[in-house]
Design an enzyme around this catalytic site. Structure first.
Site, PDB file in Angstrom:
ATOM      1  N   TYR A  63      -8.895  -6.349  -3.830  1.00 55.93           N
ATOM      2  CA  TYR A  63      -7.799  -6.326  -2.856  1.00 55.93           C
ATOM      3  C   TYR A  63      -7.226  -7.739  -2.790  1.00 55.93           C
ATOM      4  CZ  TYR A  63      -9.909  -1.908  -1.276  1.00 55.93           C
ATOM      5  OH  TYR A  63     -10.428  -0.634  -1.213  1.00 55.93           O
ATOM      6  N   PHE A 213      -8.619   6.714   2.758  1.00 60.74           N
ATOM      7  CA  PHE A 213      -7.364   7.329   3.208  1.00 60.74           C
ATOM      8  C   PHE A 213      -7.608   8.310   4.371  1.00 60.74           C
ATOM      9  CE2 PHE A 213      -5.310   6.912  -1.321  1.00 60.74           C
ATOM     10  CZ  PHE A 213      -5.175   5.560  -1.137  1.00 60.74           C
ATOM     11  N   PRO A 214      -8.399   7.925   5.382  1.00 55.54           N
ATOM     12  CA  PRO A 214      -8.652   8.856   6.488  1.00 55.54           C
ATOM     13  C   PRO A 214      -7.381   9.216   7.254  1.00 55.54           C
ATOM     14  CG  PRO A 214      -9.367   6.637   7.077  1.00 55.54           C
ATOM     15  CD  PRO A 214      -9.038   6.608   5.606  1.00 55.54           C
ATOM     16  N   PHE A 218      -1.431   5.594   1.729  1.00 52.58           N
ATOM     17  CA  PHE A 218      -0.048   5.149   1.498  1.00 52.58           C
ATOM     18  C   PHE A 218       0.975   6.214   1.932  1.00 52.58           C
ATOM     19  CE2 PHE A 218      -2.599   2.838  -1.772  1.00 52.58           C
ATOM     20  CZ  PHE A 218      -2.412   1.566  -1.263  1.00 52.58           C
ATOM     21  N   THR A 219       0.500   7.434   2.155  1.00 53.21           N
ATOM     22  CA  THR A 219       1.384   8.510   2.639  1.00 53.21           C
ATOM     23  C   THR A 219       0.805   9.027   3.953  1.00 53.21           C
ATOM     24  OG1 THR A 219       1.530   9.128   0.313  1.00 53.21           O
ATOM     25  CG2 THR A 219       2.569  10.608   1.886  1.00 53.21           C
TER      26      THR A 219
HETATM   27  N1  LIG Z   1     -12.724   3.559  -2.661  1.00 52.99           N
HETATM   28  C1  LIG Z   1     -11.428   3.602  -2.846  1.00 52.99           C
HETATM   29  O1  LIG Z   1     -10.961   3.912  -3.931  1.00 52.99           O
HETATM   30  C2  LIG Z   1     -10.503   3.257  -1.734  1.00 52.99           C
HETATM   31  C3  LIG Z   1      -9.138   3.558  -1.855  1.00 52.99           C
HETATM   32  C4  LIG Z   1      -8.328   3.253  -0.790  1.00 52.99           C
HETATM   33  C5  LIG Z   1      -8.833   2.668   0.349  1.00 52.99           C
HETATM   34  N2  LIG Z   1     -10.168   2.377   0.429  1.00 52.99           N
HETATM   35  C6  LIG Z   1     -10.761   1.812   1.657  1.00 52.99           C
HETATM   36  O2  LIG Z   1     -10.505   2.720   2.705  1.00 52.99           O
HETATM   37  C7  LIG Z   1      -9.878   2.044   3.799  1.00 52.99           C
HETATM   38  C8  LIG Z   1      -8.961   2.993   4.505  1.00 52.99           C
HETATM   39  O3  LIG Z   1      -7.925   3.408   3.654  1.00 52.99           O
HETATM   40  P1  LIG Z   1      -6.420   2.888   3.789  1.00 52.99           P
HETATM   41  O4  LIG Z   1      -6.366   1.683   4.640  1.00 52.99           O
HETATM   42  O5  LIG Z   1      -5.874   2.786   2.429  1.00 52.99           O
HETATM   43  O6  LIG Z   1      -5.690   4.120   4.432  1.00 52.99           O
HETATM   44  P2  LIG Z   1      -5.710   4.775   5.890  1.00 52.99           P
HETATM   45  O7  LIG Z   1      -6.746   4.184   6.748  1.00 52.99           O
HETATM   46  O8  LIG Z   1      -5.671   6.245   5.685  1.00 52.99           O
HETATM   47  O9  LIG Z   1      -4.249   4.390   6.427  1.00 52.99           O
HETATM   48  C9  LIG Z   1      -3.808   3.091   6.501  1.00 52.99           C
HETATM   49  C10 LIG Z   1      -2.310   3.160   6.801  1.00 52.99           C
HETATM   50  O10 LIG Z   1      -2.127   3.756   8.088  1.00 52.99           O
HETATM   51  C11 LIG Z   1      -1.463   2.812   8.930  1.00 52.99           C
HETATM   52  N3  LIG Z   1      -2.108   2.907  10.243  1.00 52.99           N
HETATM   53  C12 LIG Z   1      -3.383   2.587  10.548  1.00 52.99           C
HETATM   54  N4  LIG Z   1      -3.635   2.839  11.836  1.00 52.99           N
HETATM   55  C13 LIG Z   1      -2.495   3.327  12.356  1.00 52.99           C
HETATM   56  C14 LIG Z   1      -2.121   3.774  13.637  1.00 52.99           C
HETATM   57  N5  LIG Z   1      -2.985   3.768  14.656  1.00 52.99           N
HETATM   58  N6  LIG Z   1      -0.841   4.220  13.840  1.00 52.99           N
HETATM   59  C15 LIG Z   1       0.027   4.243  12.812  1.00 52.99           C
HETATM   60  N7  LIG Z   1      -0.274   3.834  11.563  1.00 52.99           N
HETATM   61  C16 LIG Z   1      -1.516   3.386  11.339  1.00 52.99           C
HETATM   62  C17 LIG Z   1      -1.621   1.461   8.305  1.00 52.99           C
HETATM   63  O11 LIG Z   1      -0.498   0.667   8.581  1.00 52.99           O
HETATM   64  P3  LIG Z   1      -0.613  -0.631   9.546  1.00 52.99           P
HETATM   65  O12 LIG Z   1      -1.216  -1.710   8.728  1.00 52.99           O
HETATM   66  O13 LIG Z   1       0.801  -0.888   9.922  1.00 52.99           O
HETATM   67  O14 LIG Z   1      -1.453  -0.226  10.706  1.00 52.99           O
HETATM   68  C18 LIG Z   1      -1.659   1.821   6.829  1.00 52.99           C
HETATM   69  O15 LIG Z   1      -0.355   1.962   6.311  1.00 52.99           O
HETATM   70  C19 LIG Z   1      -9.168   0.876   3.136  1.00 52.99           C
HETATM   71  O16 LIG Z   1      -8.865  -0.132   4.064  1.00 52.99           O
HETATM   72  C20 LIG Z   1     -10.164   0.473   2.060  1.00 52.99           C
HETATM   73  O17 LIG Z   1     -11.143  -0.375   2.627  1.00 52.99           O
HETATM   74  C21 LIG Z   1     -11.004   2.684  -0.592  1.00 52.99           C
END
Ligand SMILES: NC(=O)c1ccc[n+]([C@@H]2O[C@H](COP(=O)([O-])OP(=O)(O)OC[C@H]3O[C@@H](n4cnc5c(N)ncnc54)[C@H](OP(=O)(O)O)[C@@H]3O)[C@@H](O)[C@H]2O)c1
Length: 292
Positions: A63, A213-214, A218-219
């Protein structure tokens, strides 16, 4: 402020972590590449997470690359004794921000040493082997060589525990034949439910399941049912999506990602939401709705 300990804890290796943690990927620059536009804001998110009781942070040296780990170190080192930092290896970033597989044993040795140096630790708490499969979905194939290489680094004392990411059930089984697996980190949320059966299998084995992606990643998740339930319960759709995961299985550990302190607080407050069976049944129809 909601106490995140109310939703309990689950075993992650030789420690127990609270079921709501934090995913640090969003702290890097746009496209998870380069530095954040506001470094102080990124550091503030990490410090707020710890101040709110989070003791499980997910990261990777790819990252940025290196940016997220450097931020974690600057914000939190020396680390709280109960903090478990989970990192992942198996890819490198190109100069064009591309994500490229890097699974050869020499690549993995380099990646582990990069993580040790950039996080400022002598031993990594948990390392996930991130399989490159079909980008965010797993693809079958042997993982014997790379997982054996990580098991060797574990034997050398550089890694405390191992996990796999973007893995099929067969790959989890293969990894378990080589070394103990303490967690599986795959794409899973209200809409993406391919791992429903795997989560149950892992729960029976005491292995943590950590959905990436909980919130849709990105979507961001969007559904009229989700919005209706949120309005009905006086919560936000993101909080309902997280609360649904917490209700879904006891071995699910959350790592929602955000670059904003206010979103972090909102996400942690999902710990205070109790969903009735009727609400859960309604939320369970979202997957079928979105498949139409
Ligand atoms: N193992 C893998 O291949 C893999 C792949 C992807 C991710 N990950 C890990 O999983 C973690 C979680 O995934 P992710 O961060 O990609 O996706 P995510 O948690 O599903 O969603 C993050 C997105 O949601 C937005 N968001 C978060 N809280 C919000 C809220 N309360 N209200 C509105 N929007 C909100 C964030 O924007 P803002 O910044 O504006 O809040 C960001 O755009 C990552 O941080 C990473 O550590 C692992």
């Amino acid at each position: 402020m909601t106490d995140i300990a109310t939703v309990g804890a689950f075993r992650l290796g030789d420690r127990t972590v609270k079921r709501i943690g934090y995913g640090a990927m969003q702290l890097a620059g746009p496209g998870v590449f380069g530095p954040p536009s506001d470094r102080d804001a990124a550091l503030a998110v990490l410090r707020e997470a710890i101040a709110s009781g989070v003791n499980h942070i997910d990261t990777s040296d790819f990252y940025g690359p290196h940016v997220t780990n450097a931020l974690i170190r600057e914000a939190l080192h020396p680390y709280p004794v109960d903090l478990v930092i989970v990192t992942k290896v198996g890819a490198v970033r190109g100069e064009d921000a591309s994500w490229n597989p890097a699974m050869a044993p020499a690549d993995l040795v380099r990646a582990v040493h990069d993580n040790l140096r950039n996080l400022g630790v002598d031993v990594l708490d948990v390392v996930n082997l991130r399989l490159m499969g079909r980008v965010h979905e797993p693809g079958e194939g042997s993982i014997e060589e790379p997982f054996t290489a990580l098991a060797e680094l574990q034997r050398q004392g550089l890694i405390r525990h191992l996990g796999v990411s973007n893995a099929t059930s067969a790959q989890v089984a293969q990894a378990r034949g080589i070394a103990e697996v303490v967690c599986v980190q795959n794409h899973y949320n209200l809409v993406q439910r391919a791992d429903d059966a795997l989560i149950g299998e892992l729960a029976d084995l005491g292995i943590a399941y950590v959905p990436f992606f909980p919130l849709g990643g990105f979507t961001p998740l969007q559904s009229s049912i989700l919005s209706d339930v949120a309005t009905q319960l006086g919560a936000t759709p993101m909080q309902i999506a997280l609360a649904w995961l917490l209700h879904r299985a006891r071995n699910i550990l959350l790592i929602p990602g955000t670059s904003s302190v206010s979103h972090l607080r909102e996400n942690l407050a999902a710990a205070g939401l109790s969903l009735s069976n009727e609400v859960l049944a309604r939320l369970n129809t979202i997957e079928t709705e979105s498949a139409r």
